[in-house]
Motif scaffolding. Structure first.
Motif, PDB file in Angstrom:
ATOM      1  N   LYS A  23      12.409  39.128  15.434  1.00  0.00           N
ATOM      2  CA  LYS A  23      13.426  40.162  15.654  1.00  0.00           C
ATOM      3  C   LYS A  23      13.373  40.715  17.075  1.00  0.00           C
ATOM      4  O   LYS A  23      14.322  41.358  17.521  1.00  0.00           O
ATOM      5  CB  LYS A  23      13.237  41.304  14.656  1.00  0.00           C
ATOM      6  CG  LYS A  23      13.403  40.899  13.201  1.00  0.00           C
ATOM      7  CD  LYS A  23      13.047  42.058  12.281  1.00  0.00           C
ATOM      8  CE  LYS A  23      13.078  41.657  10.819  1.00  0.00           C
ATOM      9  NZ  LYS A  23      12.619  42.763   9.945  1.00  0.00           N
ATOM     10  N   ALA A  24      12.274  40.479  17.770  1.00  0.00           N
ATOM     11  CA  ALA A  24      12.122  40.986  19.139  1.00  0.00           C
ATOM     12  C   ALA A  24      12.487  39.945  20.192  1.00  0.00           C
ATOM     13  O   ALA A  24      12.446  40.245  21.383  1.00  0.00           O
ATOM     14  CB  ALA A  24      10.690  41.461  19.360  1.00  0.00           C
ATOM     15  N   VAL A  25      12.863  38.740  19.767  1.00  0.00           N
ATOM     16  CA  VAL A  25      13.199  37.668  20.718  1.00  0.00           C
ATOM     17  C   VAL A  25      14.675  37.773  21.064  1.00  0.00           C
ATOM     18  O   VAL A  25      15.549  37.486  20.243  1.00  0.00           O
ATOM     19  CB  VAL A  25      12.875  36.278  20.138  1.00  0.00           C
ATOM     20  CG1 VAL A  25      13.281  35.187  21.127  1.00  0.00           C
ATOM     21  CG2 VAL A  25      11.386  36.173  19.806  1.00  0.00           C
ATOM     22  N   GLU A  26      14.965  38.190  22.298  1.00  0.00           N
ATOM     23  CA  GLU A  26      16.351  38.365  22.740  1.00  0.00           C
ATOM     24  C   GLU A  26      16.995  37.047  23.123  1.00  0.00           C
ATOM     25  O   GLU A  26      16.383  36.198  23.750  1.00  0.00           O
ATOM     26  CB  GLU A  26      16.400  39.288  23.966  1.00  0.00           C
ATOM     27  CG  GLU A  26      16.591  40.720  23.635  1.00  0.00           C
ATOM     28  CD  GLU A  26      16.933  41.562  24.854  1.00  0.00           C
ATOM     29  OE1 GLU A  26      17.021  41.041  25.984  1.00  0.00           O
ATOM     30  OE2 GLU A  26      17.118  42.772  24.680  1.00  0.00           O
ATOM     31  N   ARG A  27      18.255  36.922  22.751  1.00  0.00           N
ATOM     32  CA  ARG A  27      19.073  35.784  23.154  1.00  0.00           C
ATOM     33  C   ARG A  27      20.046  36.241  24.237  1.00  0.00           C
ATOM     34  O   ARG A  27      19.927  37.343  24.750  1.00  0.00           O
ATOM     35  CB  ARG A  27      19.790  35.215  21.928  1.00  0.00           C
ATOM     36  CG  ARG A  27      18.795  34.599  20.923  1.00  0.00           C
ATOM     37  CD  ARG A  27      19.454  34.245  19.601  1.00  0.00           C
ATOM     38  NE  ARG A  27      20.652  33.435  19.767  1.00  0.00           N
ATOM     39  CZ  ARG A  27      20.655  32.108  19.909  1.00  0.00           C
ATOM     40  NH1 ARG A  27      19.512  31.432  19.898  1.00  0.00           N
ATOM     41  NH2 ARG A  27      21.796  31.442  20.032  1.00  0.00           N
ATOM     42  N   ARG A  36      23.891  45.611  23.148  1.00  0.00           N
ATOM     43  CA  ARG A  36      22.617  44.895  23.226  1.00  0.00           C
ATOM     44  C   ARG A  36      22.820  43.398  22.965  1.00  0.00           C
ATOM     45  O   ARG A  36      23.882  42.965  22.495  1.00  0.00           O
ATOM     46  CB  ARG A  36      21.646  45.467  22.191  1.00  0.00           C
ATOM     47  CG  ARG A  36      22.055  45.199  20.743  1.00  0.00           C
ATOM     48  CD  ARG A  36      20.935  45.555  19.785  1.00  0.00           C
ATOM     49  NE  ARG A  36      21.313  45.381  18.390  1.00  0.00           N
ATOM     50  CZ  ARG A  36      21.235  44.233  17.734  1.00  0.00           C
ATOM     51  NH1 ARG A  36      20.850  43.137  18.348  1.00  0.00           N
ATOM     52  NH2 ARG A  36      21.580  44.169  16.451  1.00  0.00           N
ATOM     53  N   GLU A  38      21.824  39.901  20.887  1.00  0.00           N
ATOM     54  CA  GLU A  38      21.342  39.554  19.551  1.00  0.00           C
ATOM     55  C   GLU A  38      19.907  39.043  19.652  1.00  0.00           C
ATOM     56  O   GLU A  38      19.444  38.664  20.730  1.00  0.00           O
ATOM     57  CB  GLU A  38      22.229  38.484  18.914  1.00  0.00           C
ATOM     58  CG  GLU A  38      22.105  37.105  19.545  1.00  0.00           C
ATOM     59  CD  GLU A  38      22.841  36.025  18.766  1.00  0.00           C
ATOM     60  OE1 GLU A  38      23.274  36.261  17.625  1.00  0.00           O
ATOM     61  OE2 GLU A  38      22.977  34.917  19.324  1.00  0.00           O
ATOM     62  N   ASN A  39      19.217  39.026  18.524  1.00  0.00           N
ATOM     63  CA  ASN A  39      17.876  38.452  18.500  1.00  0.00           C
ATOM     64  C   ASN A  39      17.878  37.161  17.684  1.00  0.00           C
ATOM     65  O   ASN A  39      18.858  36.853  16.995  1.00  0.00           O
ATOM     66  CB  ASN A  39      16.835  39.461  17.994  1.00  0.00           C
ATOM     67  CG  ASN A  39      17.063  39.886  16.554  1.00  0.00           C
ATOM     68  OD1 ASN A  39      17.111  39.064  15.643  1.00  0.00           O
ATOM     69  ND2 ASN A  39      17.214  41.195  16.345  1.00  0.00           N
ATOM     70  N   SER A  40      16.783  36.424  17.782  1.00  0.00           N
ATOM     71  CA  SER A  40      16.727  35.107  17.146  1.00  0.00           C
ATOM     72  C   SER A  40      16.732  35.185  15.624  1.00  0.00           C
ATOM     73  O   SER A  40      17.202  34.257  14.959  1.00  0.00           O
ATOM     74  CB  SER A  40      15.502  34.339  17.642  1.00  0.00           C
ATOM     75  OG  SER A  40      15.685  33.947  18.984  1.00  0.00           O
ATOM     76  N   GLU A  42      18.479  37.373  13.837  1.00  0.00           N
ATOM     77  CA  GLU A  42      19.893  37.555  13.487  1.00  0.00           C
ATOM     78  C   GLU A  42      20.650  36.228  13.599  1.00  0.00           C
ATOM     79  O   GLU A  42      21.485  35.894  12.752  1.00  0.00           O
ATOM     80  CB  GLU A  42      20.529  38.583  14.410  1.00  0.00           C
ATOM     81  CG  GLU A  42      20.003  39.988  14.220  1.00  0.00           C
ATOM     82  CD  GLU A  42      20.441  40.933  15.323  1.00  0.00           C
ATOM     83  OE1 GLU A  42      20.672  42.115  15.008  1.00  0.00           O
ATOM     84  OE2 GLU A  42      20.532  40.513  16.495  1.00  0.00           O
ATOM     85  N   ASP A  83      13.211  32.752  23.863  1.00  0.00           N
ATOM     86  CA  ASP A  83      14.440  31.958  23.783  1.00  0.00           C
ATOM     87  C   ASP A  83      14.817  31.454  25.166  1.00  0.00           C
ATOM     88  O   ASP A  83      14.542  32.105  26.175  1.00  0.00           O
ATOM     89  CB  ASP A  83      15.587  32.811  23.232  1.00  0.00           C
ATOM     90  CG  ASP A  83      16.888  32.029  23.141  1.00  0.00           C
ATOM     91  OD1 ASP A  83      16.930  31.059  22.373  1.00  0.00           O
ATOM     92  OD2 ASP A  83      17.853  32.382  23.855  1.00  0.00           O
TER      93      ASP A  83
END
Length: 200
Positions: A23-27, A36, A38-40, A42, A83
């Protein structure tokens, strides 16, 4: 040799706690209407739901539960390596090796039988050879396109991604797994190019 039930359940709990880090990995794409990124986690949820909805349009007969499993697991290595935008090419081989090691580590938290099953699903996705893996790749590659089309090309413009890159990198994978989806997206991509929604 199987481990005692309580130990196995605790291993699964530890795995689930580790997954929370996804949930903390930003795309690079923003959710619709949000500032913001999305995260991986999601992303994985969304493409799994899309796969369920589009399964009847797969190029070949598929077992949707295998596809959903692949999609929910396909990015777990990003817990360790983060990511990288799909259009990046530099250091790809080293990244693939690092991701493989990450997935083995994370699946290794589970009881051996479950961890082995999850690792096999991830490897099947990576190989992109089975009907299920081809369809899963079509889902993975198409949702960022769908979001960018709804966001006036947000991540394409922000990252200098050209129309030709989007079509070349994603078209074959989406076409191979779900031709009906690619037919719709290609038309919309052509319209987006006319609107100037791509990088230069």
């Amino acid at each position: 040799m199987s481990v005692p039930r309580e130990e196995a359940v605790q291993q699964i709990i530890d795995f689930i706690r580790e997954l929370d880090k996804l949930k903390a990995v930003e795309r690079k794409t923003r959710p619709l209407g949000l500032a913001r990124f999305e995260n991986s986690a999601e992303h994985s949820w969304q493409i799994a739901v899309q796969a369920m909805a589009l399964s009847r349009y797969a190029e070949e007969p598929i077992k949707i539960e295998r596809v959903v499993g692949m999609l929910l697991l396909h990015d777990i290595g990003e817990i360790d390596i983060g990511d990288m935008i799909v259009y990046a090419t530099e250091g790809l081989e080293q990244r693939e090796l690092a991701e493989q090691q990450a997935v083995k580590r994370i699946c290794g938290l589970l009881p051996a039988e479950i961890g082995g099953t999850f690792l096999s699903l991830w490897q099947e996705f990576e190989a992109a050879a089975t009907p299920e893996a081809k369809f899963a790749h079509a889902m993975d590659r198409s949702v960022p396109i769908i979001l960018n089309l709804a966001n006036n090309g947000q991540s394409w413009r922000e990252n200098g991604i050209r129309y030709e890159q989007v079509v070349k990198r994603n078209g074959p994978a989406v076409q191979a797994g779900c031709p009906a989806l690619w037919a719709v997206l290609k038309r919309q991509l052509d319209e987006a190019r006319a609107e100037g929604w791509f990088g230069i």
